[in-house]
Design a protein around this motif. Structure first.
Motif, PDB file in Angstrom:
ATOM      1  N   THR A   1      30.942  72.040  26.247  1.00  0.00           N
ATOM      2  CA  THR A   1      29.800  72.977  26.582  1.00  0.00           C
ATOM      3  C   THR A   1      29.403  73.912  25.495  1.00  0.00           C
ATOM      4  O   THR A   1      28.433  74.713  25.704  1.00  0.00           O
ATOM      5  CB  THR A   1      30.364  73.568  27.576  1.00  0.00           C
ATOM      6  OG1 THR A   1      31.533  74.409  27.340  1.00  0.00           O
ATOM      7  CG2 THR A   1      30.672  72.809  28.821  1.00  0.00           C
ATOM      8  N   SER A   2      29.779  73.730  24.253  1.00  0.00           N
ATOM      9  CA  SER A   2      29.749  74.693  23.152  1.00  0.00           C
ATOM     10  C   SER A   2      30.123  76.112  23.376  1.00  0.00           C
ATOM     11  O   SER A   2      29.482  77.074  22.758  1.00  0.00           O
ATOM     12  CB  SER A   2      28.320  74.702  22.597  1.00  0.00           C
ATOM     13  OG  SER A   2      28.327  73.337  22.061  1.00  0.00           O
ATOM     14  N   LEU A   3      30.704  76.507  24.367  1.00  0.00           N
ATOM     15  CA  LEU A   3      31.292  77.918  24.724  1.00  0.00           C
ATOM     16  C   LEU A   3      32.116  78.483  23.710  1.00  0.00           C
ATOM     17  O   LEU A   3      32.220  79.607  23.607  1.00  0.00           O
ATOM     18  CB  LEU A   3      31.809  77.796  26.148  1.00  0.00           C
ATOM     19  CG  LEU A   3      30.984  77.482  27.190  1.00  0.00           C
ATOM     20  CD1 LEU A   3      31.825  77.498  28.668  1.00  0.00           C
ATOM     21  CD2 LEU A   3      29.878  78.599  27.427  1.00  0.00           C
ATOM     22  N   ASP A   4      32.783  77.450  23.041  1.00  0.00           N
ATOM     23  CA  ASP A   4      33.805  78.018  21.910  1.00  0.00           C
ATOM     24  C   ASP A   4      32.808  78.662  20.791  1.00  0.00           C
ATOM     25  O   ASP A   4      33.710  79.400  20.074  1.00  0.00           O
ATOM     26  CB  ASP A   4      34.524  76.705  21.307  1.00  0.00           C
ATOM     27  CG  ASP A   4      33.754  75.719  20.704  1.00  0.00           C
ATOM     28  OD1 ASP A   4      32.627  75.446  21.217  1.00  0.00           O
ATOM     29  OD2 ASP A   4      34.045  75.112  19.513  1.00  0.00           O
ATOM     30  N   GLU A   5      31.779  78.557  20.866  1.00  0.00           N
ATOM     31  CA  GLU A   5      30.705  79.147  19.836  1.00  0.00           C
ATOM     32  C   GLU A   5      30.356  80.537  20.133  1.00  0.00           C
ATOM     33  O   GLU A   5      29.824  81.173  19.385  1.00  0.00           O
ATOM     34  CB  GLU A   5      29.488  78.134  19.550  1.00  0.00           C
ATOM     35  CG  GLU A   5      29.878  76.607  19.207  1.00  0.00           C
ATOM     36  CD  GLU A   5      30.470  76.680  17.942  1.00  0.00           C
ATOM     37  OE1 GLU A   5      30.790  77.529  17.127  1.00  0.00           O
ATOM     38  OE2 GLU A   5      30.878  75.300  17.616  1.00  0.00           O
ATOM     39  N   LEU A   6      30.680  80.911  21.422  1.00  0.00           N
ATOM     40  CA  LEU A   6      29.912  82.058  21.818  1.00  0.00           C
ATOM     41  C   LEU A   6      30.446  83.594  21.084  1.00  0.00           C
ATOM     42  O   LEU A   6      29.513  84.294  20.770  1.00  0.00           O
ATOM     43  CB  LEU A   6      30.179  82.496  23.288  1.00  0.00           C
ATOM     44  CG  LEU A   6      29.442  81.613  24.244  1.00  0.00           C
ATOM     45  CD1 LEU A   6      30.044  81.944  25.759  1.00  0.00           C
ATOM     46  CD2 LEU A   6      28.017  81.555  24.295  1.00  0.00           C
TER      47      LEU A   6
ATOM     48  N   GLY B   1      15.616  75.022  21.485  1.00  0.00           N
ATOM     49  CA  GLY B   1      15.231  74.349  22.790  1.00  0.00           C
ATOM     50  C   GLY B   1      16.010  72.938  22.548  1.00  0.00           C
ATOM     51  O   GLY B   1      16.720  72.685  23.587  1.00  0.00           O
ATOM     52  N   LEU B   2      16.005  72.267  21.272  1.00  0.00           N
ATOM     53  CA  LEU B   2      16.740  70.988  21.346  1.00  0.00           C
ATOM     54  C   LEU B   2      18.004  70.868  21.369  1.00  0.00           C
ATOM     55  O   LEU B   2      18.701  70.305  22.176  1.00  0.00           O
ATOM     56  CB  LEU B   2      16.453  70.203  19.940  1.00  0.00           C
ATOM     57  CG  LEU B   2      15.044  69.865  19.656  1.00  0.00           C
ATOM     58  CD1 LEU B   2      14.717  69.466  18.088  1.00  0.00           C
ATOM     59  CD2 LEU B   2      14.775  68.787  20.352  1.00  0.00           C
ATOM     60  N   THR B   3      18.634  72.274  20.840  1.00  0.00           N
ATOM     61  CA  THR B   3      20.057  72.417  21.019  1.00  0.00           C
ATOM     62  C   THR B   3      20.460  72.521  22.757  1.00  0.00           C
ATOM     63  O   THR B   3      21.418  72.312  22.947  1.00  0.00           O
ATOM     64  CB  THR B   3      20.797  73.687  20.412  1.00  0.00           C
ATOM     65  OG1 THR B   3      20.436  73.367  18.906  1.00  0.00           O
ATOM     66  CG2 THR B   3      22.142  74.128  20.613  1.00  0.00           C
ATOM     67  N   VAL B   4      19.531  73.451  23.271  1.00  0.00           N
ATOM     68  CA  VAL B   4      20.042  73.359  24.963  1.00  0.00           C
ATOM     69  C   VAL B   4      19.830  72.298  25.404  1.00  0.00           C
ATOM     70  O   VAL B   4      20.778  71.784  26.215  1.00  0.00           O
ATOM     71  CB  VAL B   4      18.871  74.618  25.372  1.00  0.00           C
ATOM     72  CG1 VAL B   4      19.062  74.520  26.954  1.00  0.00           C
ATOM     73  CG2 VAL B   4      19.183  75.897  24.839  1.00  0.00           C
ATOM     74  N   ARG B   5      18.798  71.369  24.950  1.00  0.00           N
ATOM     75  CA  ARG B   5      18.800  70.002  25.606  1.00  0.00           C
ATOM     76  C   ARG B   5      19.926  69.243  25.332  1.00  0.00           C
ATOM     77  O   ARG B   5      20.482  68.546  26.046  1.00  0.00           O
ATOM     78  CB  ARG B   5      17.625  69.391  25.374  1.00  0.00           C
ATOM     79  CG  ARG B   5      17.163  68.052  25.979  1.00  0.00           C
ATOM     80  CD  ARG B   5      15.846  67.734  25.569  1.00  0.00           C
ATOM     81  NE  ARG B   5      16.078  66.836  24.317  1.00  0.00           N
ATOM     82  CZ  ARG B   5      15.165  66.339  23.544  1.00  0.00           C
ATOM     83  NH1 ARG B   5      14.069  66.442  23.948  1.00  0.00           N
ATOM     84  NH2 ARG B   5      15.389  65.534  22.609  1.00  0.00           N
TER      85      ARG B   5
END
Length: 184
Positions: free
Chosen positions: A87-92, A172-176
């Motif tokens: 989920t890329s939450l580690d990047e927050l 936008g592409l990253t969210v997708r």
């Protein structure tokens, strides 16, 4: 303009995601001992080394028992860590790096100092002429499947064509990508 957008969005996200930013360290600590944060030296703009923050997705001291890169099957990744990475939450926590001025929302992902040897002198100079990003063209288009050569090519393409419009497109592409297939 880019810096103003970075700071504004970073502050907004930190406020909106505060409950999650408080919950994730607890989940990480419930699964494994050690700090819930992973702090690593990375190379930023003009070759300046900074401390990049992430939520820890691997066992404590993983960098001492394996390489500076990982793969989908890396045994050092924890169960919570797999979810964080997907989920890329580690990047927050890198939103704090954005506020500190070490990173941007969009730019080439910051390398560890040892990776300088993977570039020609001119490519390294070009790559470090901009702030590194939480996401970049390689992550937005190829996600985790990009080879080192593809990442380098896309990072340099970004640096050569940097603009606010391109940043918005990459966001936008990253969210997708994250909502679609996620990471590993």
């Amino acid at each position: 303009m880019k810096r103003l957008i970075d700071v504004g969005i970073a502050i907004l996200l930190l406020v909106l995601l505060l409950p999650l930013l408080l919950l994730l360290p607890l989940l990480i600590r419930l699964e494994s001992k050690g700090s819930p944060f992973f702090i690593q030296r990375r190379v930023g703009i003009d070759g300046k080394v900074f401390r990049m923050f992430k939520f820890r997705s691997m066992v404590a001291d993983a960098e001492k028992i394996g390489p500076h890169y990982s793969s989908k099957t890396d045994k050092r990744i924890t169960r919570v860590g797999r979810v964080l990475r997907k989920t890329s939450l580690d990047e927050l926590p890198q939103l704090v790096n954005v506020l500190l001025g070490d990173m941007s929302l969009v730019g080439p992902r910051p390398d560890v100092p040892q990776q300088q040897n993977d570039y020609s002198v001119s490519d390294w100079k070009l790559r470090t002429s901009v702030r590194p990003g939480i996401t970049g063209l390689a992550q937005a288009t190829l996600r985790s499947s990009a080879t080192a050569a593809e990442r380098t090519k896309l990072d340099l393409e970004y640096v050569n064509n940097i603009s606010v419009a391109m940043d918005l497109r990459i966001l936008g592409l990253t969210v997708r990508q994250v909502l679609g297939k996620g990471g590993y």
